[in-house]
Design a protein around this motif. Structure first.
Motif, PDB file in Angstrom:
ATOM      1  N   VAL A  56       0.832  -1.201   0.000  1.00 23.92           N
ATOM      2  CA  VAL A  56       0.000   0.000   0.000  1.00 23.92           C
ATOM      3  C   VAL A  56       0.868   1.254   0.000  1.00 23.92           C
ATOM      4  O   VAL A  56       0.645   2.196  -0.776  1.00 23.92           O
ATOM      5  CB  VAL A  56      -0.953   0.005   1.209  1.00 23.92           C
ATOM      6  CG1 VAL A  56      -1.739   1.303   1.281  1.00 23.92           C
ATOM      7  CG2 VAL A  56      -1.899  -1.183   1.140  1.00 23.92           C
ATOM      8  N   THR A  57       1.882   1.264   0.858  1.00 27.29           N
ATOM      9  CA  THR A  57       2.719   2.459   1.006  1.00 27.29           C
ATOM     10  C   THR A  57       3.463   2.786  -0.289  1.00 27.29           C
ATOM     11  O   THR A  57       3.531   3.953  -0.704  1.00 27.29           O
ATOM     12  CB  THR A  57       3.729   2.257   2.146  1.00 27.29           C
ATOM     13  OG1 THR A  57       3.023   1.960   3.354  1.00 27.29           O
ATOM     14  CG2 THR A  57       4.573   3.503   2.348  1.00 27.29           C
ATOM     15  N   GLY A  58       4.014   1.776  -0.953  1.00 33.01           N
ATOM     16  CA  GLY A  58       4.759   2.016  -2.186  1.00 33.01           C
ATOM     17  C   GLY A  58       3.896   2.617  -3.273  1.00 33.01           C
ATOM     18  O   GLY A  58       4.307   3.552  -3.974  1.00 33.01           O
ATOM     19  N   PHE A  59       2.687   2.113  -3.428  1.00 34.33           N
ATOM     20  CA  PHE A  59       1.763   2.647  -4.427  1.00 34.33           C
ATOM     21  C   PHE A  59       1.393   4.087  -4.102  1.00 34.33           C
ATOM     22  O   PHE A  59       1.369   4.955  -4.984  1.00 34.33           O
ATOM     23  CB  PHE A  59       0.513   1.772  -4.466  1.00 34.33           C
ATOM     24  CG  PHE A  59      -0.549   2.237  -5.430  1.00 34.33           C
ATOM     25  CD1 PHE A  59      -0.526   1.825  -6.746  1.00 34.33           C
ATOM     26  CD2 PHE A  59      -1.567   3.063  -5.012  1.00 34.33           C
ATOM     27  CE1 PHE A  59      -1.508   2.243  -7.635  1.00 34.33           C
ATOM     28  CE2 PHE A  59      -2.554   3.494  -5.880  1.00 34.33           C
ATOM     29  CZ  PHE A  59      -2.523   3.074  -7.203  1.00 34.33           C
ATOM     30  N   PHE A  60       1.118   4.338  -2.829  1.00 33.44           N
ATOM     31  CA  PHE A  60       0.680   5.673  -2.417  1.00 33.44           C
ATOM     32  C   PHE A  60       1.783   6.705  -2.649  1.00 33.44           C
ATOM     33  O   PHE A  60       1.539   7.784  -3.193  1.00 33.44           O
ATOM     34  CB  PHE A  60       0.289   5.628  -0.944  1.00 33.44           C
ATOM     35  CG  PHE A  60      -0.192   6.931  -0.396  1.00 33.44           C
ATOM     36  CD1 PHE A  60      -1.415   7.443  -0.778  1.00 33.44           C
ATOM     37  CD2 PHE A  60       0.559   7.653   0.515  1.00 33.44           C
ATOM     38  CE1 PHE A  60      -1.871   8.650  -0.285  1.00 33.44           C
ATOM     39  CE2 PHE A  60       0.122   8.850   1.021  1.00 33.44           C
ATOM     40  CZ  PHE A  60      -1.106   9.351   0.616  1.00 33.44           C
ATOM     41  N   VAL A  61       3.011   6.374  -2.269  1.00 32.29           N
ATOM     42  CA  VAL A  61       4.120   7.319  -2.430  1.00 32.29           C
ATOM     43  C   VAL A  61       4.435   7.542  -3.903  1.00 32.29           C
ATOM     44  O   VAL A  61       4.629   8.686  -4.348  1.00 32.29           O
ATOM     45  CB  VAL A  61       5.362   6.814  -1.673  1.00 32.29           C
ATOM     46  CG1 VAL A  61       6.572   7.677  -1.987  1.00 32.29           C
ATOM     47  CG2 VAL A  61       5.102   6.816  -0.165  1.00 32.29           C
ATOM     48  N   SER A  62       4.493   6.479  -4.693  1.00 29.89           N
ATOM     49  CA  SER A  62       4.815   6.650  -6.111  1.00 29.89           C
ATOM     50  C   SER A  62       3.732   7.436  -6.834  1.00 29.89           C
ATOM     51  O   SER A  62       4.027   8.233  -7.732  1.00 29.89           O
ATOM     52  CB  SER A  62       5.023   5.291  -6.783  1.00 29.89           C
ATOM     53  OG  SER A  62       3.811   4.575  -6.883  1.00 29.89           O
ATOM     54  N   SER A  63       2.477   7.245  -6.472  1.00 25.45           N
ATOM     55  CA  SER A  63       1.392   8.009  -7.092  1.00 25.45           C
ATOM     56  C   SER A  63       1.577   9.496  -6.839  1.00 25.45           C
ATOM     57  O   SER A  63       1.444  10.325  -7.749  1.00 25.45           O
ATOM     58  CB  SER A  63       0.033   7.551  -6.549  1.00 25.45           C
ATOM     59  OG  SER A  63      -0.264   6.242  -6.946  1.00 25.45           O
ATOM     60  N   VAL A 107       5.411  -5.540  -4.560  1.00 27.42           N
ATOM     61  CA  VAL A 107       5.706  -4.147  -4.199  1.00 27.42           C
ATOM     62  C   VAL A 107       6.209  -3.386  -5.420  1.00 27.42           C
ATOM     63  O   VAL A 107       5.764  -2.258  -5.692  1.00 27.42           O
ATOM     64  CB  VAL A 107       6.739  -4.091  -3.056  1.00 27.42           C
ATOM     65  CG1 VAL A 107       7.193  -2.660  -2.818  1.00 27.42           C
ATOM     66  CG2 VAL A 107       6.147  -4.674  -1.778  1.00 27.42           C
ATOM     67  N   VAL A 108       7.125  -3.980  -6.176  1.00 25.26           N
ATOM     68  CA  VAL A 108       7.651  -3.321  -7.378  1.00 25.26           C
ATOM     69  C   VAL A 108       6.522  -3.065  -8.374  1.00 25.26           C
ATOM     70  O   VAL A 108       6.417  -1.976  -8.969  1.00 25.26           O
ATOM     71  CB  VAL A 108       8.761  -4.165  -8.019  1.00 25.26           C
ATOM     72  CG1 VAL A 108       9.127  -3.624  -9.403  1.00 25.26           C
ATOM     73  CG2 VAL A 108       9.992  -4.181  -7.126  1.00 25.26           C
ATOM     74  N   GLY A 109       5.670  -4.059  -8.568  1.00 22.36           N
ATOM     75  CA  GLY A 109       4.548  -3.884  -9.483  1.00 22.36           C
ATOM     76  C   GLY A 109       3.629  -2.766  -9.057  1.00 22.36           C
ATOM     77  O   GLY A 109       3.188  -1.953  -9.875  1.00 22.36           O
ATOM     78  N   SER A 213       8.382  11.888  -1.047  1.00 20.32           N
ATOM     79  CA  SER A 213       8.505  10.489  -0.646  1.00 20.32           C
ATOM     80  C   SER A 213       8.874  10.351   0.829  1.00 20.32           C
ATOM     81  O   SER A 213       8.317   9.519   1.549  1.00 20.32           O
ATOM     82  CB  SER A 213       9.531   9.768  -1.514  1.00 20.32           C
ATOM     83  OG  SER A 213      10.803  10.383  -1.406  1.00 20.32           O
ATOM     84  N   THR A 214       9.801  11.179   1.297  1.00 14.56           N
ATOM     85  CA  THR A 214      10.193  11.084   2.702  1.00 14.56           C
ATOM     86  C   THR A 214       9.069  11.550   3.634  1.00 14.56           C
ATOM     87  O   THR A 214       8.799  10.907   4.656  1.00 14.56           O
ATOM     88  CB  THR A 214      11.457  11.921   2.963  1.00 14.56           C
ATOM     89  OG1 THR A 214      11.255  13.258   2.476  1.00 14.56           O
ATOM     90  CG2 THR A 214      12.656  11.325   2.268  1.00 14.56           C
ATOM     91  N   SER A 215       8.394  12.628   3.270  1.00 14.81           N
ATOM     92  CA  SER A 215       7.312  13.128   4.122  1.00 14.81           C
ATOM     93  C   SER A 215       6.142  12.153   4.173  1.00 14.81           C
ATOM     94  O   SER A 215       5.618  11.842   5.258  1.00 14.81           O
ATOM     95  CB  SER A 215       6.828  14.493   3.607  1.00 14.81           C
ATOM     96  OG  SER A 215       7.874  15.436   3.610  1.00 14.81           O
ATOM     97  N   SER A 220       2.806   7.800   6.618  1.00 13.53           N
ATOM     98  CA  SER A 220       2.170   6.495   6.462  1.00 13.53           C
ATOM     99  C   SER A 220       2.731   5.442   7.408  1.00 13.53           C
ATOM    100  O   SER A 220       2.026   4.501   7.785  1.00 13.53           O
ATOM    101  CB  SER A 220       2.318   6.007   5.011  1.00 13.53           C
ATOM    102  OG  SER A 220       3.683   5.869   4.670  1.00 13.53           O
ATOM    103  N   ARG A 221       3.986   5.575   7.832  1.00 13.81           N
ATOM    104  CA  ARG A 221       4.601   4.573   8.700  1.00 13.81           C
ATOM    105  C   ARG A 221       4.790   5.070  10.126  1.00 13.81           C
ATOM    106  O   ARG A 221       5.336   4.353  10.970  1.00 13.81           O
ATOM    107  CB  ARG A 221       5.964   4.165   8.130  1.00 13.81           C
ATOM    108  CG  ARG A 221       5.947   3.671   6.705  1.00 13.81           C
ATOM    109  CD  ARG A 221       5.066   2.460   6.533  1.00 13.81           C
ATOM    110  NE  ARG A 221       5.583   1.326   7.263  1.00 13.81           N
ATOM    111  CZ  ARG A 221       4.873   0.249   7.598  1.00 13.81           C
ATOM    112  NH1 ARG A 221       3.583   0.210   7.311  1.00 13.81           N
ATOM    113  NH2 ARG A 221       5.419  -0.733   8.238  1.00 13.81           N
ATOM    114  N   GLY A 222       4.322   6.280  10.403  1.00 16.99           N
ATOM    115  CA  GLY A 222       4.529   6.848  11.734  1.00 16.99           C
ATOM    116  C   GLY A 222       3.905   6.033  12.846  1.00 16.99           C
ATOM    117  O   GLY A 222       4.504   5.843  13.916  1.00 16.99           O
TER     118      GLY A 222
END
Length: 511
Positions: A56-63, A107-109, A213-215, A220-222
């Motif tokens: 979920v996190t990877g998709f959200f950040v890349s979007s 995750v890559v996908g 991406s860092t913010s 999302s992981r806080g």
């Protein structure tokens, strides 16, 4: 619901709108369809819950990161080609996630699929380029409404597909939908000579990627890592530094990725502010209504609904979002942008207040969710119109991309804040939060939407052609494409000239 008649130069609105709507629906459904299958992905790949959350996190950040970049690339190289590439990458990402067989492949996908977040700003720019104001606003409303409809459909559809075909079936289905959308847009949406001049600001893109991406990763992981933990604080610090360096750099570069002069135009920063505030209310209702109705009925906070029933309580939210988005285009053409914005913000305030302060019952939940959906469907449909009329045509994609990012940031912040409130108001030893927790969450979002309502009078109106109400001009730069001739006695304003309605401090020229 029928589309308006064909626009100038024989361009049929249905030929343009329908494929773009399907593309938006494809992306929007993918945002939430993954949620019901996370546990299955975790079990199939032998990963932990924290590791599987990266799907979920990877998709959200890349979007969020790639949306504005896709918009800018569309401004420079053509919106249709970039949109087709985005959907092609989305389909490729779905194939990788389906066929990979490991958590890393999934995750890559999903990260690759996130590039399709650019479908919305690119679609808005295409509609503004091909159709006149009223028909473009109608199309923008339909595309915008897919965010609400796709989000609501994603949860039940994702669970249903996974039950019969596994999590791989979900990704194969997403890739297939993207392929259909790609083919439909390639064949049906007319191409236009919309290539801009300039170059790609790759340094700005890198700085934007670092800052966002860092913010967003910290937000999302806080909760999982701890809000005061060293990794989260370091990520927040990196985001702040990256943003500061980005602003300093963009002020000096010739062709900036983020045009800061445009951000200072009144209707542009108002569009961003309204998008942030209204999204806070929309995501609050979307996240909390299913949670609230599933609580035990005895405590006064829930309705003891099952998982399927909980999803049905979001149906009015989705339907009113869709209908409001479709009707708003006509309202903008007749009344301008201010009245629809006011109606939308007021509807969201009423809906959130009903959800937060009225006794929990089937009728109040359905009415509250429906009224909140009207707010989102209406306001989201007006925002791209505001942007199209406030910026040069060759900046529309990037500016709409920034607006989409701001809405994604609002989603990330509100989802975490609402979760923290629910945890704080869960009594010790109890499993469920008390009613006041939901009241606080809905109440805060209602106040934010009330602030949005107060900002509406600041929106600068746009004068119609010949001063006739209901016939607004084409987006800037579109007149020549449609062969439009100025009316007799009316002097044609040169392309790129400043509207009379803008004050000196609101009309900074592009870099």
């Amino acid at each position: 619901m029928s589309l308006p008649p064909a626009g100038p130069a024989g361009v049929s609105p249905s030929r343009v709108v329908v494929p773009l709507v399907f593309g938006g629906l494809t992306y929007a459904m993918s945002q939430n369809a993954i949620v019901p299958v996370l546990s299955e992905i975790q079990a199939a790949t032998g990963s932990t819950a924290s590791e599987a959350a990266w799907v979920v996190t990877g998709f959200f950040v890349s979007s969020a990161v790639l949306t504005v970049i896709a918009g800018r690339l569309g401004d420079l190289f053509g919106r249709k080609p970039v949109l087709l590439v985005s959907l092609g990458l989305f389909a490729a990402g779905g194939v990788i996630a389906a066929a990979g067989g490991s958590l890393g492949a999934v995750v890559v996908g999903r990260v690759i699929m996130g590039v399709a977040g650019g479908v919305f700003p690119l679609s808005f720019a295409i509609l503004g380029r091909l159709l006149p104001r009223d028909r473009a606003a109608f199309g923008m409303g339909m595309v915008s409404s897919m965010l609400g409809l796709g989000g609501a459909l994603g949860l039940p559809v994702g669970g249903l597909v996974a039950d019969h075909f596994g999590y791989q079936g979900l990704f194969w289905g997403a890739a297939g939908m993207a392929a259909v959308a790609l083919a439909a847009i390639a064949l049906l949406v007319p191409g236009v000579p919309d290539r801009g001049t300039g170059r790609v600001d790759w340094v700005g893109a890198l700085l934007l990627t670092l800052a966002l991406s860092t913010s967003l990763l910290a937000v999302s992981r806080g909760e999982a890592w701890g809000w005061l933990s060293a990794p989260v604080l370091a990520l927040f610090g990196s985001g702040v530094v990256g943003l500061a360096v980005l602003v300093a750099f963009e002020r000096r570069v010739r062709d900036p990725l983020v045009n800061l002069d445009l951000m200072r135009r009144r209707n542009v920063w108002l569009a961003h502010a309204l998008g942030f505030l209204v999204t806070c209310g929309q995501i609050t209702a979307f996240l909390l209504v299913p949670q609230m109705v599933r609580l035990p009925a005895g405590g006064g906070a829930g309705l003891d609904a099952g998982a399927t029933q909980a999803g049905l309580y979001l149906l009015p939210f989705s339907l009113t979002t869709l209908v409001a988005g479709a009707l708003t285009g006509r309202a903008v053409a007749r009344f301008g942008t201010r009245p629809p914005l006011a109606v939308g913000a007021a509807s969201a305030v009423v809906g959130l207040a009903v959800l937060g302060f009225c006794p929990v019952g089937p009728v109040t939940v359905l009415v509250g969710a429906g009224a909140t959906g009207i707010g989102g469907g209406t306001v989201y449909s007006v925002l791209p119109v505001l942007i199209a009329e406030a910026v040069p045509e060759n900046e529309a994609g990037a500016t709409n991309g920034i607006n989409t990012i701001i809405r994604n940031i609002a989603m990330a912040i509100v989802s975490q804040v609402s979760a923290v409130v629910l945890v704080l108001w869960t009594p010790a030893g109890e499993e469920h939060p008390v009613r006041v927790a939901f009241t606080i969450d809905y109440g805060m979002s209602a106040l934010l939407n009330l602030l949005a309502l107060c900002l509406v009078p600041l929106v600068l109106p746009r004068q119609g052609v010949g001063g006739r109400r209901g016939r607004g001009p084409l987006p800037r730069g579109a007149d020549r494409a449609h062969g439009r001739v100025p009316e007799r006695g009316r002097k044609e304003r040169p392309t790129g000239a400043r509207p009379e309605a803008e004050r000196p401090d609101d009309r900074r020229a592009c870099s």
